[in-house]
Design a protein around this motif. Structure first.
Motif, PDB file in Angstrom:
ATOM      1  N   ASP A  17      20.910  -5.723 -10.905  1.00  0.00           N
ATOM      2  CA  ASP A  17      19.744  -6.185 -11.663  1.00  0.00           C
ATOM      3  C   ASP A  17      18.537  -6.470 -10.788  1.00  0.00           C
ATOM      4  N   TYR A  18      18.709  -6.407  -9.474  1.00  0.00           N
ATOM      5  CA  TYR A  18      17.592  -6.756  -8.583  1.00  0.00           C
ATOM      6  C   TYR A  18      16.564  -5.636  -8.570  1.00  0.00           C
ATOM      7  N   LYS A  19      15.342  -5.991  -8.935  1.00  0.00           N
ATOM      8  CA  LYS A  19      14.306  -4.963  -9.004  1.00  0.00           C
ATOM      9  C   LYS A  19      13.265  -5.133  -7.900  1.00  0.00           C
ATOM     10  N   PHE A  20      12.890  -4.026  -7.302  1.00  0.00           N
ATOM     11  CA  PHE A  20      11.792  -4.041  -6.339  1.00  0.00           C
ATOM     12  C   PHE A  20      10.510  -3.751  -7.091  1.00  0.00           C
ATOM     13  N   ARG A  21       9.446  -4.454  -6.715  1.00  0.00           N
ATOM     14  CA  ARG A  21       8.214  -4.336  -7.468  1.00  0.00           C
ATOM     15  C   ARG A  21       7.410  -3.109  -7.085  1.00  0.00           C
ATOM     16  N   VAL A  22       6.342  -2.893  -7.839  1.00  0.00           N
ATOM     17  CA  VAL A  22       5.558  -1.659  -7.716  1.00  0.00           C
ATOM     18  C   VAL A  22       4.108  -2.015  -7.382  1.00  0.00           C
ATOM     19  N   GLU A  23       3.413  -1.146  -6.675  1.00  0.00           N
ATOM     20  CA  GLU A  23       1.991  -1.374  -6.413  1.00  0.00           C
ATOM     21  C   GLU A  23       1.257  -0.051  -6.389  1.00  0.00           C
ATOM     22  N   ASP A  28      -4.318   7.778   1.407  1.00  0.00           N
ATOM     23  CA  ASP A  28      -4.381   7.761   2.876  1.00  0.00           C
ATOM     24  C   ASP A  28      -3.284   6.921   3.521  1.00  0.00           C
ATOM     25  N   ILE A  29      -2.626   6.061   2.759  1.00  0.00           N
ATOM     26  CA  ILE A  29      -1.589   5.217   3.355  1.00  0.00           C
ATOM     27  C   ILE A  29      -0.261   5.284   2.614  1.00  0.00           C
ATOM     28  N   ILE A  30       0.030   6.427   1.983  1.00  0.00           N
ATOM     29  CA  ILE A  30       1.269   6.479   1.215  1.00  0.00           C
ATOM     30  C   ILE A  30       2.412   7.162   1.958  1.00  0.00           C
ATOM     31  N   LYS A  31       2.211   7.460   3.203  1.00  0.00           N
ATOM     32  CA  LYS A  31       3.247   8.115   3.986  1.00  0.00           C
ATOM     33  C   LYS A  31       4.549   7.325   3.938  1.00  0.00           C
ATOM     34  N   ASN A  32       5.652   8.008   3.614  1.00  0.00           N
ATOM     35  CA  ASN A  32       6.989   7.393   3.580  1.00  0.00           C
ATOM     36  C   ASN A  32       7.214   6.388   2.474  1.00  0.00           C
ATOM     37  N   ARG A  33       6.256   6.220   1.597  1.00  0.00           N
ATOM     38  CA  ARG A  33       6.465   5.341   0.437  1.00  0.00           C
ATOM     39  C   ARG A  33       7.250   6.095  -0.621  1.00  0.00           C
ATOM     40  N   ILE A  34       7.843   5.363  -1.538  1.00  0.00           N
ATOM     41  CA  ILE A  34       8.640   5.981  -2.585  1.00  0.00           C
ATOM     42  C   ILE A  34       7.888   5.923  -3.919  1.00  0.00           C
ATOM     43  N   LEU A  35       7.721   7.066  -4.549  1.00  0.00           N
ATOM     44  CA  LEU A  35       7.019   7.155  -5.832  1.00  0.00           C
ATOM     45  C   LEU A  35       7.711   6.309  -6.900  1.00  0.00           C
ATOM     46  N   ALA A  36       6.912   5.509  -7.606  1.00  0.00           N
ATOM     47  CA  ALA A  36       7.480   4.685  -8.664  1.00  0.00           C
ATOM     48  C   ALA A  36       7.078   5.211 -10.042  1.00  0.00           C
ATOM     49  N   GLU A  37       6.499   6.408 -10.054  1.00  0.00           N
ATOM     50  CA  GLU A  37       6.120   7.001 -11.336  1.00  0.00           C
ATOM     51  C   GLU A  37       6.249   8.509 -11.231  1.00  0.00           C
ATOM     52  N   ASP A  38       6.378   9.166 -12.387  1.00  0.00           N
ATOM     53  CA  ASP A  38       6.348  10.631 -12.409  1.00  0.00           C
ATOM     54  C   ASP A  38       4.887  11.050 -12.278  1.00  0.00           C
ATOM     55  N   VAL A 175       3.632   3.224  -6.185  1.00  0.00           N
ATOM     56  CA  VAL A 175       4.812   3.334  -5.326  1.00  0.00           C
ATOM     57  C   VAL A 175       5.536   1.992  -5.324  1.00  0.00           C
ATOM     58  N   TYR A 176       6.785   2.022  -4.861  1.00  0.00           N
ATOM     59  CA  TYR A 176       7.521   0.768  -4.741  1.00  0.00           C
ATOM     60  C   TYR A 176       6.969  -0.030  -3.565  1.00  0.00           C
ATOM     61  N   LYS A 177       6.837  -1.318  -3.786  1.00  0.00           N
ATOM     62  CA  LYS A 177       6.430  -2.201  -2.687  1.00  0.00           C
ATOM     63  C   LYS A 177       7.517  -2.130  -1.616  1.00  0.00           C
ATOM     64  N   LYS A 178       7.103  -2.277  -0.379  1.00  0.00           N
ATOM     65  CA  LYS A 178       8.078  -2.246   0.702  1.00  0.00           C
ATOM     66  C   LYS A 178       9.016  -3.452   0.559  1.00  0.00           C
ATOM     67  N   PRO A 179      10.316  -3.203   0.626  1.00  0.00           N
ATOM     68  CA  PRO A 179      11.248  -4.330   0.578  1.00  0.00           C
ATOM     69  C   PRO A 179      10.942  -5.315   1.712  1.00  0.00           C
ATOM     70  N   ARG A 180      10.892  -6.603   1.350  1.00  0.00           N
ATOM     71  CA  ARG A 180      10.578  -7.630   2.355  1.00  0.00           C
ATOM     72  C   ARG A 180      11.889  -8.117   2.976  1.00  0.00           C
ATOM     73  N   ILE A 181      11.998  -7.927   4.277  1.00  0.00           N
ATOM     74  CA  ILE A 181      13.237  -8.277   4.970  1.00  0.00           C
ATOM     75  C   ILE A 181      12.953  -9.230   6.123  1.00  0.00           C
ATOM     76  N   TYR A 182      13.698 -10.333   6.155  1.00  0.00           N
ATOM     77  CA  TYR A 182      13.501 -11.387   7.155  1.00  0.00           C
ATOM     78  C   TYR A 182      14.643 -11.349   8.163  1.00  0.00           C
ATOM     79  N   THR A 183      14.354 -11.600   9.445  1.00  0.00           N
ATOM     80  CA  THR A 183      15.431 -11.620  10.442  1.00  0.00           C
ATOM     81  C   THR A 183      15.540 -12.987  11.106  1.00  0.00           C
ATOM     82  N   ILE A 184      16.772 -13.470  11.203  1.00  0.00           N
ATOM     83  CA  ILE A 184      17.046 -14.748  11.872  1.00  0.00           C
ATOM     84  C   ILE A 184      18.072 -14.491  12.968  1.00  0.00           C
ATOM     85  N   SER A 185      17.754 -14.904  14.184  1.00  0.00           N
ATOM     86  CA  SER A 185      18.737 -14.875  15.269  1.00  0.00           C
ATOM     87  C   SER A 185      19.265 -16.289  15.429  1.00  0.00           C
TER      88      SER A 185
END
Lengths: 403, 403
Positions: A17-23, A28-38, A175-185
């Motif tokens: 059920d976890y959804k990633f949002r869209v923007e 000029d800056i869509i390189k490697n982004r994932i299309l969120a629409e047809d 496109v889908y917003k980039k997944p936000r990922i946090y790192t903790i050492s």
């Protein structure tokens, strides 16, 4: 302890059920982004019958029987210039000069290449070859028709997709917003790059390598911190990380003590808690996965090579599945220059270095028992031995996934 | 007309003196940059003898003959905590608890895993397995020694290199500045994305695809413009582009007229002028290359697929050679699902789409005579047919370079 496949499946089930949002983002800056629409075309391409050669627009029937010895003779009534509409039309016996990419007059049904013609004078053309209807022409809507689905939701944007969007006149796409990922050492022994290296301390490597991997898979680093082996500190650090992220990665010492903290802290949040307690993977066995406040939390091993392996084994596929996209893994097929026994009951990820000999790649293992930094600096890829495999035999060819 | 190999060689010869500059950059943004200096370690890694397991530091000789039935008995004199110096030392008959990654006391020469021990009480340890000298230990400097060359100039920075630098405590490194590359689309018929599509006009695709490819190879887009088919306009546009760039790419119509302009404009600058007049490459034959004001200028074909092919054939190798780096091309080996004749005397680049069946990739050609946008949206890679090859036979396996 779950297998890699079982854990991947469980991850997707737990977060179905976890959804990633869209923007909406500029081309000029869509390189490697994932299309969120047809993407559906609202134009025909080409918008007009277009020539693929420099030559003359004619009626194909006027060229029947034409040859070097018996050329056909046509009147030249003018020319079409690049970027201009073809205002003149040709009757039978007439021709019009059209450059490559230029628009054909309405009644023309073929282009004859300039090399197959000879101008007798400004108004008279000899043609020495017969052309068929449609020759050297791209018809209106031949490429893309109005209303045609051109790029589908889930498509990863690369150079070619950018070309398609530019051709269709589309500047902004969803496109889908980039997944936000946090790192903790985690760990009392961990210090950051700029701190003085005192005896017994170890530099934080995982935060740096994981941040690099996160951007590799199209994620966004929402933050990064070093937290000591203290329940309260880890809990409040994780709470803040969860607030601003979709996924949190906690890499910790392999010692039993640190693993206990991470486990308890994850369990202290609302949610399913830890649902993966160790994996049948080598390296990376002490990996844990859990859910807190609806977000995915992964407890990675402290050893930098192990955490890189587990990240590569899970995160890319997980993100791709959630965003409905696929990709062809960056890899080369290489000949194994070594025998290597598998680890029964585990999926093994073996780092290798590659050598190009006579146009073929050869792979040799890199080991890290003593030399973790040496291993990192020498490894160029990895191979995967599945649980059921007996091992690798020298001389066999396998896919090497590039690091 | 030169072959691809000849043109590559000539490029490097003509620009053998051209140097790309260097800058110092923070570890957080060095992904994909090329090292411009050798990295030599100024520390030992590890800085101390380190345990690779949770267990007890002992003298190996004290474990000789130990077994389940006849365990050895040692005194436990304390523990080392993570991140702390090992202050106690062990005499014969003594042991010290050390966690994974912890520091060993001076006289310990082996670690016995906790699983092979049993605590009788807080001060008495039973060990049931003999260990060899060096077992479960990484010695000081085993990984990297002080003064050792760890990463060499020309190394491309990826996740693993970032891990190495973090481990060595290096926050800033000297890398090559990104090559500055400018793109110019020429042609009276070319309009930008936001302009209304009038009859006869064609949208600018090349500037967008080339800008994407430039960032792919680690370059920086110094600028981008659309210039009409006018000698003066093109010359002043190129003059400005040369001033702020290392390389300028001019993509133009395939019509003879536009090619003449580009040729003359390049020749009008100080320098060697045009030194490549057409290539034995398919597609991409009308490519020209030249030097003006000391900079490289490439006149690419106007057809977007052709300009992508020529870019892929030359720019990546050229940049990599100048920066002294190499990379393993992203590719998969695929079975050709089609027969395909070669073009004699030319190097052919054929776009393909890939299908995964039973764990193997199969490739089918994508053609673009009519459908350039369709071609771009369907192609996933390309194969290279060398000049001397006869063709491709259905069923043979070839390397497919991923787009």
């Amino acid at each position: 302890m779950l297998s890699v496949e079982e854990a991947k499946k469980l991850l997707l089930e737990r977060f179905s059920d976890y959804k990633f949002r869209v923007e909406e983002v500029d081309i000029d800056i869509i390189k490697n982004r994932i299309l969120a629409e047809d993407i559906v075309s609202d134009i025909n391409v080409p918008e007009f019958n277009r020539s693929t050669v420099d030559g003359y627009a004619i009626r194909a029937s006027d060229s029947h029987g034409a040859s070097d010895s018996i050329p056909s003779i046509l009147d030249i009534i003018g020319e079409v210039r690049m970027g201009e509409e073809a205002r003149l039309d040709i009757k039978s016996g007439e021709s019009l000069y059209v450059p490559t990419g230029g628009m054909l007059p309405k009644s023309a049904d073929a282009m004859i290449m300039i090399e197959n013609t000879e101008k007798m004078d400004e108004e008279t053309l000899l043609i020495n070859k017969a052309v068929a209807v449609g020759e050297n022409i791209v018809y209106k809507a031949d490429d893309i028709g109005l209303g045609e689905l051109v790029l589908e939701r889930g498509r990863r944007i690369s150079t070619e997709e950018i070309g398609v969007l530019a051709a269709l006149g589309i500047r902004k796409i969803r496109v889908y917003k980039k997944p936000r990922i946090y790192t903790i050492s985690t760990g009392d022994e961990i210090i950051d790059i700029d701190e003085k290296l005192e005896t017994g301390k170890i530099r934080d490597i995982n935060n740096y390598t994981l941040k690099s991997l996160i951007t590799d898979i199209g994620g966004e680093v929402s933050g990064s911190s070093i937290i000591k082996d203290d329940y309260e500190l880890l809990r409040s650090g994780l709470e803040e990380a969860l607030r601003i992220s979709d996924i949190v990665l906690i890499s910790g010492g392999s010692s039993v003590g640190t693993r206990d903290y991470t486990h308890k802290v994850i369990e202290s949040f609302d949610g399913d808690g830890v649902f993966v307690h160790g994996l049948s993977i080598k390296p990376g066995k002490p990996t844990i996965m859990g859910e807190g406040e609806g977000k995915l939390i992964i407890g990675l091993p402290g050893h930098p090579v192990s955490s890189i392996v587990v990240f590569n084994a899970f995160l890319k596929d997980y993100i791709n599945s959630k965003l409905g996209t696929r990709e062809i893994e960056s890899s080369v097929d290489a000949v194994m220059d070594f025998n290597f026994p598998s680890s029964p009951g585990k999926t093994s990820y073996q780092m290798v270095k590659l050598e190009l000999r006579d146009g073929r790649y050869y792979a040799e293992p890199t080991f890290g028992k003593s030399g973790m930094i040496s291993l990192l600096s020498k490894s160029q890829g990895y191979i995967i031995l599945e649980m059921h495999e007996e091992g690798i035999y020298k001389g066999e060819e396998r896919r090497v996934y590039l690091l």
